[in-house]
Design a protein around this motif. Structure first.
Motif, PDB file in Angstrom:
ATOM      1  N   GLU A   1       0.808  -1.218   0.000  1.00 35.44           N
ATOM      2  CA  GLU A   1       0.000   0.000   0.000  1.00 35.44           C
ATOM      3  C   GLU A   1       0.848   1.278   0.000  1.00 35.44           C
ATOM      4  O   GLU A   1       0.306   2.369  -0.119  1.00 35.44           O
ATOM      5  CB  GLU A   1      -0.949   0.003   1.196  1.00 35.44           C
ATOM      6  CG  GLU A   1      -1.956  -1.139   1.112  1.00 35.44           C
ATOM      7  CD  GLU A   1      -2.847  -1.226   2.315  1.00 35.44           C
ATOM      8  OE1 GLU A   1      -3.490  -0.214   2.658  1.00 35.44           O
ATOM      9  OE2 GLU A   1      -2.893  -2.317   2.920  1.00 35.44           O
ATOM     10  N   ILE A   2       2.145   1.129   0.122  1.00 29.96           N
ATOM     11  CA  ILE A   2       3.039   2.283   0.132  1.00 29.96           C
ATOM     12  C   ILE A   2       3.305   2.713  -1.307  1.00 29.96           C
ATOM     13  O   ILE A   2       3.776   1.931  -2.123  1.00 29.96           O
ATOM     14  CB  ILE A   2       4.371   1.952   0.851  1.00 29.96           C
ATOM     15  CG1 ILE A   2       4.114   1.399   2.255  1.00 29.96           C
ATOM     16  CG2 ILE A   2       5.279   3.175   0.879  1.00 29.96           C
ATOM     17  CD1 ILE A   2       3.373   2.328   3.175  1.00 29.96           C
ATOM     18  N   VAL A   3       2.988   3.962  -1.606  1.00 28.73           N
ATOM     19  CA  VAL A   3       3.139   4.472  -2.964  1.00 28.73           C
ATOM     20  C   VAL A   3       4.458   5.245  -3.047  1.00 28.73           C
ATOM     21  O   VAL A   3       4.504   6.474  -2.986  1.00 28.73           O
ATOM     22  CB  VAL A   3       1.949   5.375  -3.354  1.00 28.73           C
ATOM     23  CG1 VAL A   3       2.069   5.829  -4.793  1.00 28.73           C
ATOM     24  CG2 VAL A   3       0.634   4.655  -3.126  1.00 28.73           C
ATOM     25  N   LEU A   4       5.523   4.484  -3.129  1.00 31.94           N
ATOM     26  CA  LEU A   4       6.877   5.011  -3.314  1.00 31.94           C
ATOM     27  C   LEU A   4       7.562   4.099  -4.317  1.00 31.94           C
ATOM     28  O   LEU A   4       7.083   2.983  -4.568  1.00 31.94           O
ATOM     29  CB  LEU A   4       7.644   4.987  -1.979  1.00 31.94           C
ATOM     30  CG  LEU A   4       7.208   5.959  -0.896  1.00 31.94           C
ATOM     31  CD1 LEU A   4       7.936   5.663   0.414  1.00 31.94           C
ATOM     32  CD2 LEU A   4       7.463   7.401  -1.321  1.00 31.94           C
TER      33      LEU A   4
ATOM     34  N   PRO B   1       7.679  16.643   1.834  1.00 34.16           N
ATOM     35  CA  PRO B   1       6.478  17.453   2.062  1.00 34.16           C
ATOM     36  C   PRO B   1       5.306  16.596   2.517  1.00 34.16           C
ATOM     37  O   PRO B   1       5.330  15.369   2.360  1.00 34.16           O
ATOM     38  CB  PRO B   1       6.212  18.091   0.688  1.00 34.16           C
ATOM     39  CG  PRO B   1       6.978  17.294  -0.296  1.00 34.16           C
ATOM     40  CD  PRO B   1       8.097  16.626   0.434  1.00 34.16           C
ATOM     41  N   PRO B   2       4.285  17.233   3.063  1.00 33.12           N
ATOM     42  CA  PRO B   2       3.098  16.480   3.487  1.00 33.12           C
ATOM     43  C   PRO B   2       2.529  15.657   2.327  1.00 33.12           C
ATOM     44  O   PRO B   2       2.562  16.073   1.173  1.00 33.12           O
ATOM     45  CB  PRO B   2       2.111  17.576   3.910  1.00 33.12           C
ATOM     46  CG  PRO B   2       2.977  18.750   4.265  1.00 33.12           C
ATOM     47  CD  PRO B   2       4.163  18.668   3.338  1.00 33.12           C
ATOM     48  N   GLY B   3       2.038  14.473   2.684  1.00 34.03           N
ATOM     49  CA  GLY B   3       1.385  13.638   1.690  1.00 34.03           C
ATOM     50  C   GLY B   3       2.300  12.731   0.892  1.00 34.03           C
ATOM     51  O   GLY B   3       1.877  12.133  -0.092  1.00 34.03           O
ATOM     52  N   THR B   4       3.556  12.590   1.308  1.00 35.31           N
ATOM     53  CA  THR B   4       4.487  11.754   0.549  1.00 35.31           C
ATOM     54  C   THR B   4       4.615  10.343   1.105  1.00 35.31           C
ATOM     55  O   THR B   4       5.398   9.558   0.586  1.00 35.31           O
ATOM     56  CB  THR B   4       5.883  12.404   0.463  1.00 35.31           C
ATOM     57  OG1 THR B   4       6.350  12.679   1.785  1.00 35.31           O
ATOM     58  CG2 THR B   4       5.836  13.698  -0.324  1.00 35.31           C
ATOM     59  N   GLY B   5       3.886  10.019   2.163  1.00 39.71           N
ATOM     60  CA  GLY B   5       3.855   8.640   2.635  1.00 39.71           C
ATOM     61  C   GLY B   5       4.685   8.331   3.865  1.00 39.71           C
ATOM     62  O   GLY B   5       4.838   7.165   4.229  1.00 39.71           O
ATOM     63  N   LYS B   6       5.210   9.341   4.517  1.00 38.54           N
ATOM     64  CA  LYS B   6       6.069   9.098   5.686  1.00 38.54           C
ATOM     65  C   LYS B   6       5.310   8.379   6.802  1.00 38.54           C
ATOM     66  O   LYS B   6       5.801   7.387   7.350  1.00 38.54           O
ATOM     67  CB  LYS B   6       6.662  10.425   6.191  1.00 38.54           C
ATOM     68  CG  LYS B   6       7.519  11.138   5.170  1.00 38.54           C
ATOM     69  CD  LYS B   6       8.009  12.488   5.661  1.00 38.54           C
ATOM     70  CE  LYS B   6       6.918  13.464   5.968  1.00 38.54           C
ATOM     71  NZ  LYS B   6       6.177  13.991   4.813  1.00 38.54           N
TER      72      LYS B   6
ATOM     73  N   CYS C   1       5.679   4.424   8.486  1.00 39.27           N
ATOM     74  CA  CYS C   1       5.711   4.074   9.916  1.00 39.27           C
ATOM     75  C   CYS C   1       4.632   3.055  10.248  1.00 39.27           C
ATOM     76  O   CYS C   1       4.876   2.101  10.996  1.00 39.27           O
ATOM     77  CB  CYS C   1       5.527   5.326  10.777  1.00 39.27           C
ATOM     78  SG  CYS C   1       6.883   6.492  10.671  1.00 39.27           S
ATOM     79  N   LYS C   2       3.453   3.238   9.691  1.00 43.23           N
ATOM     80  CA  LYS C   2       2.359   2.305   9.952  1.00 43.23           C
ATOM     81  C   LYS C   2       2.651   0.933   9.345  1.00 43.23           C
ATOM     82  O   LYS C   2       2.318  -0.098   9.930  1.00 43.23           O
ATOM     83  CB  LYS C   2       1.039   2.864   9.423  1.00 43.23           C
ATOM     84  CG  LYS C   2       0.513   4.021  10.266  1.00 43.23           C
ATOM     85  CD  LYS C   2      -0.797   4.527   9.719  1.00 43.23           C
ATOM     86  CE  LYS C   2      -1.374   5.618  10.598  1.00 43.23           C
ATOM     87  NZ  LYS C   2      -2.683   6.094  10.108  1.00 43.23           N
ATOM     88  N   ALA C   3       3.277   0.902   8.158  1.00 46.01           N
ATOM     89  CA  ALA C   3       3.620  -0.380   7.542  1.00 46.01           C
ATOM     90  C   ALA C   3       4.660  -1.113   8.384  1.00 46.01           C
ATOM     91  O   ALA C   3       4.579  -2.330   8.565  1.00 46.01           O
ATOM     92  CB  ALA C   3       4.140  -0.165   6.117  1.00 46.01           C
ATOM     93  N   VAL C   4       5.632  -0.375   8.913  1.00 50.03           N
ATOM     94  CA  VAL C   4       6.625  -0.985   9.804  1.00 50.03           C
ATOM     95  C   VAL C   4       5.918  -1.579  11.013  1.00 50.03           C
ATOM     96  O   VAL C   4       6.156  -2.728  11.398  1.00 50.03           O
ATOM     97  CB  VAL C   4       7.694   0.043  10.244  1.00 50.03           C
ATOM     98  CG1 VAL C   4       8.565  -0.523  11.355  1.00 50.03           C
ATOM     99  CG2 VAL C   4       8.544   0.481   9.062  1.00 50.03           C
TER     100      VAL C   4
END
Length: 142
Positions: A36-39, A77-82, A86-89
């Motif tokens: 679900e991480i969009v990176l 910046p805000p909205g980049t998935g940081k 953390c939640k995925a970890v």
């Protein structure tokens, strides 16, 4: 009595100078995956490999004489998935407490930062997610 010992949820949020259970955050973690991480996939893979290696290699750290602690600084910046990272970890390491910090009062910033890191040391190993960290740092607590 240590606050984490009274905690019902493995996720806690720092708010108004203290730690509070965050069961809604724990519910958000249910079913969350790295997919679900969009990176860029290579970046997600590097982060995941680093985190997984840390949690699985406690003995290697001790044998090498290094303290078993690690940090990852996510910037952007805000909205980049940081926060999602953390939640995925946290979702993939369900035995590790998630300590979440978003708002620290201006008047007690130094005391709060000290209390946050003391609590994280007591809960270690843990995941400490600090939102908007650049706004928390000033000359007195640098």
């Amino acid at each position: 009595i240590d606050e984490i010992a009274r905690s019902v949820s493995r996720c806690v949020r720092f708010s108004q100078g203290g730690w509070q259970d965050a069961p809604e955050m724990a519910a958000d973690l249910a079913g969350l995956t790295w997919d679900e991480i969009v990176l860029p996939p290579s970046l997600v893979g590097d982060i995941r490999q680093t985190v997984d290696a840390f949690f699985s290699q406690k003995e290697v750290f001790h044998q090498a004489g290094f303290p078993w602690r690690r940090g990852i600084l996510l910037i952007g910046p805000p909205g980049t998935g940081k926060t999602m990272v953390c939640k995925a970890v946290a979702a993939t390491h369900p035995d590790v407490p998630l300590l979440y910090v978003r708002d620290i009062a201006e008047r007690s910033r130094g005391d709060d930062i000290e209390a946050i890191f003391q609590h994280a040391r007591r809960c270690a190993p843990c995941i400490l997610a600090i939102e908007d960290m650049d706004g928390l740092i000033h000359d007195q607590n640098r």
